[in-house]
Write an enzyme that holds these catalytic residues in place. Structure first.
Site, PDB file in Angstrom:
ATOM      1  N   ARG A 224       0.848  -1.188   0.000  1.00  0.00           N
ATOM      2  CA  ARG A 224       0.000   0.000   0.000  1.00  0.00           C
ATOM      3  C   ARG A 224       0.883   1.236   0.000  1.00  0.00           C
ATOM      4  NH1 ARG A 224      -1.702   3.460   4.188  1.00  0.00           N
ATOM      5  NH2 ARG A 224      -3.832   4.261   4.079  1.00  0.00           N
ATOM      6  N   LEU A 225       0.713   2.073  -1.004  1.00  0.00           N
ATOM      7  CA  LEU A 225       1.475   3.311  -1.091  1.00  0.00           C
ATOM      8  C   LEU A 225       0.675   4.413  -0.404  1.00  0.00           C
ATOM      9  CD1 LEU A 225       2.771   3.110  -4.777  1.00  0.00           C
ATOM     10  CD2 LEU A 225       3.885   2.309  -2.679  1.00  0.00           C
ATOM     11  N   ASP A 226       1.050   4.700   0.830  1.00  0.00           N
ATOM     12  CA  ASP A 226       0.313   5.666   1.649  1.00  0.00           C
ATOM     13  C   ASP A 226       0.510   7.088   1.139  1.00  0.00           C
ATOM     14  OD1 ASP A 226      -1.026   6.500   4.271  1.00  0.00           O
ATOM     15  OD2 ASP A 226       0.896   7.541   4.401  1.00  0.00           O
ATOM     16  N   ALA A 227      -0.588   7.826   1.034  1.00  0.00           N
ATOM     17  CA  ALA A 227      -0.552   9.257   0.690  1.00  0.00           C
ATOM     18  C   ALA A 227       0.325   9.541  -0.526  1.00  0.00           C
ATOM     19  CB  ALA A 227      -0.066  10.065   1.898  1.00  0.00           C
ATOM     20  N   ILE A 228       0.329   8.636  -1.482  1.00  0.00           N
ATOM     21  CA  ILE A 228       1.285   8.701  -2.577  1.00  0.00           C
ATOM     22  C   ILE A 228       1.047   9.895  -3.500  1.00  0.00           C
ATOM     23  CG2 ILE A 228      -0.020   7.229  -4.167  1.00  0.00           C
ATOM     24  CD1 ILE A 228       3.801   7.148  -3.514  1.00  0.00           C
TER      25      ILE A 228
END
Length: 549
Positions: A224-228
């Site tokens: 999961r790429l957080d706040a990407i």
């Protein structure tokens, strides 16, 4: 075209001139390094995949480390239904419940170590959280930046006098820049403790890429790429969803497909729908899954109003993406219920109606700062079942929670269920008051033995748990729910939400009664897989999966 030439081409969309040459040389070395590494085989996603969203220490048992307790809880309560576990940030951190990472390579000692991850990965697919946009001000990388280490001289986003930030969009009302030792003034999208990394620095992008590949090597089948969306900054822009950010994600997918095919990149961008789905790229070159952010507030709106029209209209625009990309569907998570994704779908009055319901049911609201200096509601903080509650009609709440998850399990994509949802939790006012953090209202840590007892003795917990479990068990056997299949909406009136799901020669009709009144099924009358009976109508908040031969 050789793989390295594809990488060179993608890098040319990110860098120019000397930076491009530096990037090409650095990534060629990086690629050669990982060709000798061992990556486990990953299967393609199917109707069997269901994610559990949880922290590594969401469950406690005395002094035992969190990941070991988590394994025991899932083994005993969810092993026949959950296939994937989304582990929210499990690394050392200083604030924001894990989203201010100090070291990407270590496991938080309170949770265990990499051996605990390995044990968990033998039975479950794992989703790691990669907080790629920012890290803790106490991290070694930032300390090296502050001490003028030449390898980290450009690693973070420093203040520039001529840089126009007037259009910047962010979900906080705190200052955009904060000051640190050695006259360093650094971009902070989220907080003073969370400093934004600078991928314009080739060395920093290489470091981040290495973290991603190491996660895949250490057991992550999803990342999961957080706040990407905030990753790349350009003067005079919103500094969100910029082309370079998309190109970096495409580069990362390219590398993962080379070394660990079917590893899922999942982008987390809590923004309006069109911006959100832009992270699919062309459907085969960027994120394999995107968070379906409109779903939580739209499902809530449907049950608050007893009217499915807005959800139905939106769902009619959602269909198959490609053979490799689909939606990551959820109703609740460690964050709140976002309102930005409803822009263009719900009116201001309809959004205010949701805010009023959340406040009436003991929830809180969090705000974002707008470019004009004003602020507006960013998200609503509350346990999802408590959000569904209608005062004076509390006896319907558990069934409404099951009905809401029936929609979650029916709509196209891969379902993900928050641990407090499947275990029938309620608002945690103690955690909220002790921390003063709105999101803590839905982040309570559960004692393992108490949970086991309450799943037997507490009618509310038991009803929700068994109701959702039963639906998952049925869903996993039906190919019509394949995440790469198709869906069509069916209009049976505003009191019902109806879909046709089909994949190859398999089809199922999903019908959810979103009201407390009996509703006729009309043309969809037939055999219901959930009740095991022929159905011509549904009672209040009853659900059905109709399978016709």
């Amino acid at each position: 075209m050789k793989q390295i030439e594809k990488i060179y081409q993608k890098l040319s969309e990110i860098y120019k001139g000397e930076r491009l040459t530096e990037a090409q040389q650095a990534f060629e070395k990086l690629v050669q390094r990982y060709y000798n590494k061992n990556f486990a085989h990953r299967k393609t996603l199917s109707e069997e995949n269901v994610y559990l969203i949880t922290y590594g220490d969401s469950f406690t048992d005395g002094d035992r480390v969190g990941l070991s307790v988590l394994k025991d809880v899932v083994d005993k309560t969810l092993s026949d239904t959950i296939t994937d576990i989304h582990l929210l940030p499990m690394f050392p951190y200083t604030s924001d419940d894990g989203f201010s990472v100090t070291n990407y390579d270590q496991i938080n000692p309170q949770l265990g170590d990499w051996s605990d991850i390995k044990k968990l990965s033998k039975k479950y697919r794992l989703m790691f959280d990669f907080v790629a946009n920012h890290m803790s001000k106490s991290s070694e990388w930032f300390k090296k930046f502050l001490s003028d280490d030449p390898e980290f001289s450009e690693a973070f986003v420093e203040f520039e006098a001529g840089f126009d930030t007037s259009k910047v969009i962010r979900p906080r009302v705190s200052p955009l820049f904060h000051s640190y030792p050695n006259n360093k003034k650094v971009w902070t999208t989220f907080s003073e403790d969370q400093v934004d990394v600078n991928p314009k620095d080739v060395k920093m992008l290489v470091r981040l890429t290495k973290v991603l590949l190491d996660y895949a090597m250490k057991g992550a089948t999803s990342v999961r790429l957080d706040a990407i969306g905030f990753l790349w900054k350009e003067s005079g822009t919103t500094c969100m969803h910029l082309p370079q950010t998309h190109a970096i994600i495409q580069l990362w997918r390219m590398l993962l497909e080379e070394f660990a095919p079917n590893t899922q990149i999942i982008t987390e961008t809590n923004v309006p729908h069109e911006d959100n789905i832009s992270y699919f790229g062309n459907g085969n070159d960027e994120a394999q899954q995107v968070y379906q952010f409109p779903l939580p507030p739209l499902v809530l709106h449907t049950f608050v109003t007893g009217n499915s029209e807005k959800l139905m209209n939106w769902a009619s625009s959602i269909d198959r993406v490609s053979d490799t990309a689909t939606y990551f569907n959820f109703l609740a998570s460690h964050d709140g219920i976002g309102l930005r994704p409803t822009e263009g779908i719900l009116s201001d009055d309809e959004r205010q109606q949701l805010v009023d319901r959340i406040l009436e049911n003991g929830g809180r609201v969090s705000y974002k700062k707008n470019p004009d200096g004003s602020k507006s509601v960013y998200e609503m903080n509350i346990n999802y079942s408590e959000a569904l509650k209608t005062k004076g009609k509390e006896e319907f709440t558990a069934q409404k929670m099951i009905a809401a998850h029936h929609i979650l399990l029916s709509i196209i994509g891969v379902p993900a269920i928050y641990y407090h949802s499947i275990f029938g939790s309620k608002n945690d006012y103690i955690g909220l008051e002790q921390s003063g953090i709105n999101r803590r209202i839905n982040r309570e840590k559960l004692d393992m033995s108490t949970l086991f007892k309450e799943l037997e003795s507490d009618e509310y917990r038991r009803t929700i748990y068994h109701g959702i479990q039963k639906m998952i068990t049925i869903r996993k056997k039906e190919a019509a729910f394949n995440p790469y299949g198709n869906q069509e909406t069916i209009n049976l009136g505003s009191g019902l939400f109806a879909l046709k799901r089909h994949f190859k020669n398999q089809k199922i009709y999903s019908v959810t009664n979103v009201t407390s009144e009996k509703q006729d099924l009309g043309q969809l009358a037939g055999f219901d897989l959930i009740s095991g009976k022929e159905k011509t109508s549904l009672q209040g908040y009853e659900v059905a999966w109709i399978k016709k031969e």
